[in-house]
Design a protein around this motif. Structure first.
Motif, mmCIF file in Angstrom:
data_model
loop_
_atom_site.group_PDB
_atom_site.id
_atom_site.type_symbol
_atom_site.label_atom_id
_atom_site.label_comp_id
_atom_site.label_asym_id
_atom_site.label_seq_id
_atom_site.Cartn_x
_atom_site.Cartn_y
_atom_site.Cartn_z
ATOM 1 N N LEU A 172 0.835 -1.203 0.000
ATOM 2 C CA LEU A 172 0.000 0.000 0.000
ATOM 3 C C LEU A 172 0.867 1.250 0.000
ATOM 4 C CD1 LEU A 172 -2.675 1.562 0.358
ATOM 5 C CD2 LEU A 172 -2.507 1.098 2.832
ATOM 6 N N LEU A 173 1.893 1.272 0.841
ATOM 7 C CA LEU A 173 2.804 2.422 0.886
ATOM 8 C C LEU A 173 3.464 2.636 -0.471
ATOM 9 C CD1 LEU A 173 4.437 4.635 2.330
ATOM 10 C CD2 LEU A 173 6.042 2.851 3.055
ATOM 11 N N GLN A 174 3.970 1.572 -1.080
ATOM 12 C CA GLN A 174 4.628 1.697 -2.382
ATOM 13 C C GLN A 174 3.667 2.201 -3.448
ATOM 14 O OE1 GLN A 174 6.068 -2.366 -2.551
ATOM 15 N NE2 GLN A 174 8.159 -1.736 -2.060
ATOM 16 N N TYR A 175 2.433 1.765 -3.398
ATOM 17 C CA TYR A 175 1.397 2.232 -4.327
ATOM 18 C C TYR A 175 1.156 3.736 -4.159
ATOM 19 C CZ TYR A 175 -3.419 2.913 -6.034
ATOM 20 O OH TYR A 175 -4.546 3.397 -6.652
ATOM 21 N N LEU A 176 1.046 4.178 -2.901
ATOM 22 C CA LEU A 176 0.758 5.587 -2.636
ATOM 23 C C LEU A 176 1.954 6.489 -2.922
ATOM 24 C CD1 LEU A 176 -1.352 5.240 0.643
ATOM 25 C CD2 LEU A 176 -2.171 5.755 -1.658
ATOM 26 N N GLN A 177 3.163 5.948 -2.811
ATOM 27 C CA GLN A 177 4.359 6.736 -3.117
ATOM 28 C C GLN A 177 4.413 7.148 -4.585
ATOM 29 O OE1 GLN A 177 7.341 4.054 -1.504
ATOM 30 N NE2 GLN A 177 7.700 5.388 0.264
ATOM 31 N N LYS A 179 1.759 8.125 -6.111
ATOM 32 C CA LYS A 179 0.705 9.131 -6.252
ATOM 33 C C LYS A 179 1.016 10.431 -5.506
ATOM 34 C CE LYS A 179 -3.585 7.901 -6.133
ATOM 35 N NZ LYS A 179 -4.908 7.363 -5.717
ATOM 36 N N PHE A 180 1.767 10.317 -4.407
ATOM 37 C CA PHE A 180 2.015 11.475 -3.547
ATOM 38 C C PHE A 180 3.507 11.645 -3.276
ATOM 39 C CE2 PHE A 180 -2.099 9.591 -2.143
ATOM 40 C CZ PHE A 180 -2.945 10.617 -2.551
ATOM 41 N N ASP A 181 3.946 12.898 -3.165
ATOM 42 C CA ASP A 181 5.343 13.170 -2.810
ATOM 43 C C ASP A 181 5.648 12.678 -1.399
ATOM 44 O OD1 ASP A 181 5.802 14.372 -5.245
ATOM 45 O OD2 ASP A 181 5.325 16.391 -4.524
ATOM 46 N N HIS A 182 4.670 12.804 -0.512
ATOM 47 C CA HIS A 182 4.852 12.371 0.873
ATOM 48 C C HIS A 182 3.621 11.590 1.302
ATOM 49 C CE1 HIS A 182 4.411 13.250 5.362
ATOM 50 N NE2 HIS A 182 5.460 12.447 5.264
ATOM 51 N N VAL A 183 3.815 10.390 1.789
ATOM 52 C CA VAL A 183 2.696 9.562 2.245
ATOM 53 C C VAL A 183 2.599 9.689 3.765
ATOM 54 C CG1 VAL A 183 1.647 7.277 2.290
ATOM 55 C CG2 VAL A 183 3.045 7.966 0.334
ATOM 56 N N SER A 184 1.734 10.583 4.190
ATOM 57 C CA SER A 184 1.501 10.779 5.617
ATOM 58 C C SER A 184 0.475 9.775 6.109
ATOM 59 C CB SER A 184 0.990 12.193 5.873
ATOM 60 O OG SER A 184 -0.296 12.354 5.295
ATOM 61 N N CYS A 185 0.319 9.700 7.408
ATOM 62 C CA CYS A 185 -0.696 8.822 7.974
ATOM 63 C C CYS A 185 -2.088 9.267 7.534
ATOM 64 C CB CYS A 185 -0.579 8.824 9.500
ATOM 65 S SG CYS A 185 -1.269 7.358 10.264
ATOM 66 N N GLU A 186 -2.263 10.567 7.332
ATOM 67 C CA GLU A 186 -3.561 11.073 6.887
ATOM 68 C C GLU A 186 -3.965 10.517 5.524
ATOM 69 O OE1 GLU A 186 -5.012 15.279 7.660
ATOM 70 O OE2 GLU A 186 -4.709 15.404 5.485
ATOM 71 N N ARG A 187 -2.982 10.138 4.703
ATOM 72 C CA ARG A 187 -3.290 9.596 3.378
ATOM 73 C C ARG A 187 -3.986 8.235 3.444
ATOM 74 N NH1 ARG A 187 -3.099 13.803 -0.174
ATOM 75 N NH2 ARG A 187 -1.023 14.764 -0.281
ATOM 76 N N VAL A 188 -3.914 7.589 4.606
ATOM 77 C CA VAL A 188 -4.562 6.281 4.761
ATOM 78 C C VAL A 188 -5.567 6.257 5.910
ATOM 79 C CG1 VAL A 188 -2.735 4.902 3.711
ATOM 80 C CG2 VAL A 188 -2.586 5.472 6.137
ATOM 81 N N LEU A 189 -5.550 7.286 6.752
ATOM 82 C CA LEU A 189 -6.397 7.303 7.941
ATOM 83 C C LEU A 189 -7.245 8.574 7.960
ATOM 84 C CD1 LEU A 189 -7.116 5.618 10.357
ATOM 85 C CD2 LEU A 189 -5.161 6.556 11.588
ATOM 86 N N SER A 190 -8.211 8.603 7.065
ATOM 87 C CA SER A 190 -9.139 9.722 6.893
ATOM 88 C C SER A 190 -10.198 9.232 5.910
ATOM 89 C CB SER A 190 -8.418 10.948 6.328
ATOM 90 O OG SER A 190 -7.872 10.662 5.045
ATOM 91 N N GLY A 191 -11.173 10.090 5.606
ATOM 92 C CA GLY A 191 -12.167 9.699 4.608
ATOM 93 C C GLY A 191 -11.521 9.384 3.276
#
Length: 334
Positions: A172-177, A179-191
């Motif tokens: 999941l982290l590699q997938y989001l990297q 899409k985003f310059d920085h993968v914060s916790c908010e990128r996975v723990l929010s709506g």
């Protein structure tokens, strides 16, 4: 008369309170779509016009870092300045504060009926407290025991790095990297974080996406739809998305508990937790919270409560308006 506000990236709650016998009494409260206004001034001006009430003390809680009375809202295109806001609204003074700090203050205006306990723990009367709230974004705050008083403070912990646990979360982290310059916790723990997890499962072919679900997500509130079907156990991809979300929520709550040594408890706020309370009661949330190796025994003693009252930050902002006016002092021993 107190004017209090809780302004998030999706909605804004505004209210007028009076003070009777040291207790806050709600006079009127309204909710607005915060992203439907050009700025905070326009939103508050409409509320004052509709209610025809005037405030002696004003405090607005906003989702974002507040520095020297100014805030660049995290999930809104607003730059908010307390001094300018007061001048434009013809108010004597306006206090700005972080929404999670307001949540922390508001906890002490609640009753036992406003909480659901996830872990009884062994609460320490004078221990530090952590507050974590997933909603449009992810907020974190704390309450420290100092000089015989409990003092809430803000943080921007939700924007710290996402720390994956296990092979699937690493994927999941590699997938989001990508899409985003920085993968914060908010990128996975929010709506939106729940939607990001769902997209990962779909795009990496972990689970099939039914055509009817794809159409529903495109037409409606995707996080709510995913959560709804996940809670009902109706669709594999939604169930797994919510499982991962719950695991990450538990793990991050545990991280906050350790960082603050929160022997006074962890409070889970925000708009998402009350809607998925059945999921948070499942063993997986507490399991993820406790899995901290050598410090597991410490976390087992920490009480975890979910805040079910969605006006907690509003109450906290009202309380702080009175504190800044010298009417209330910092929270005493509880």
């Amino acid at each position: 008369m107190i004017l209090a506000g809780d302004v998030g990236g999706t909605k804004a709650n505004l209210a007028f309170y009076s003070l009777k016998n040291t207790r806050l009494h709600l006079l009127v409260q309204k909710q607005y779509p915060s992203n439907g206004y050009a700025d905070l001034h326009e939103l508050i001006a409409e509320f004052i016009q509709e209610t025809q009430l005037n405030a002696d003390h004003v405090c607005i809680a906003v989702a974002g870092p507040v520095v020297d009375g100014s805030c660049h809202a995290t999930n809104l295109p607003w730059v908010i300045d307390a001094g300018l806001l007061a001048k434009r609204l013809n108010l004597k003074n306006v206090e700005l504060m972080n929404d999670l700090e307001a949540n922390a203050h508001g906890i002490y205006e609640l009753t036992d009926d406003d909480f659901v306990t996830i872990n009884k723990g062994d609460i320490k009367k004078h221990g530090n407290v952590g507050v974590i709230s997933a909603g449009t974004g992810l907020g974190e705050a704390g309450i420290i025991w100092e000089d015989r008083k409990m003092r809430p403070f803000a943080s921007e912990g939700g924007h710290c790095d996402f720390a994956p646990n296990g092979p699937l979360q690493f994927e999941l982290l590699q997938y989001l990297q990508k899409k985003f310059d920085h993968v914060s916790c908010e990128r996975v723990l929010s709506g939106q974080g729940l939607r990001n997890i769902y997209d990962f499962l779909r795009d990496q072919n972990k689970y099939p996406q039914p055509e009817w679900l794809a159409a529903s997500l495109n037409a409606g509130d995707a996080p709510s739809i995913i959560s709804k079907h996940g809670l009902k156990g109706e669709t594999e991809i939604c169930v797994e998305a919510l499982n991962i979300f719950t695991d990450i929520y538990g793990a991050e709550a545990g991280n906050l508990a350790l960082k603050l040594m929160a022997t006074g408890g962890i409070y889970i706020g925000g708009g998402i937790a009350p809607k998925m309370i059945a999921k948070l009661k499942e063993p997986r949330f507490l399991k993820a919270f406790l899995e901290k190796g050598r410090l597991r025994n410490v976390l087992e003693t920490i009480q975890i409560k979910v805040i079910m009252n969605d006006k907690t930050a509003l109450l906290g902002a009202a309380r702080c308006a009175l504190m800044h006016a010298g009417i209330f002092h910092h929270i005493g021993a509880v």
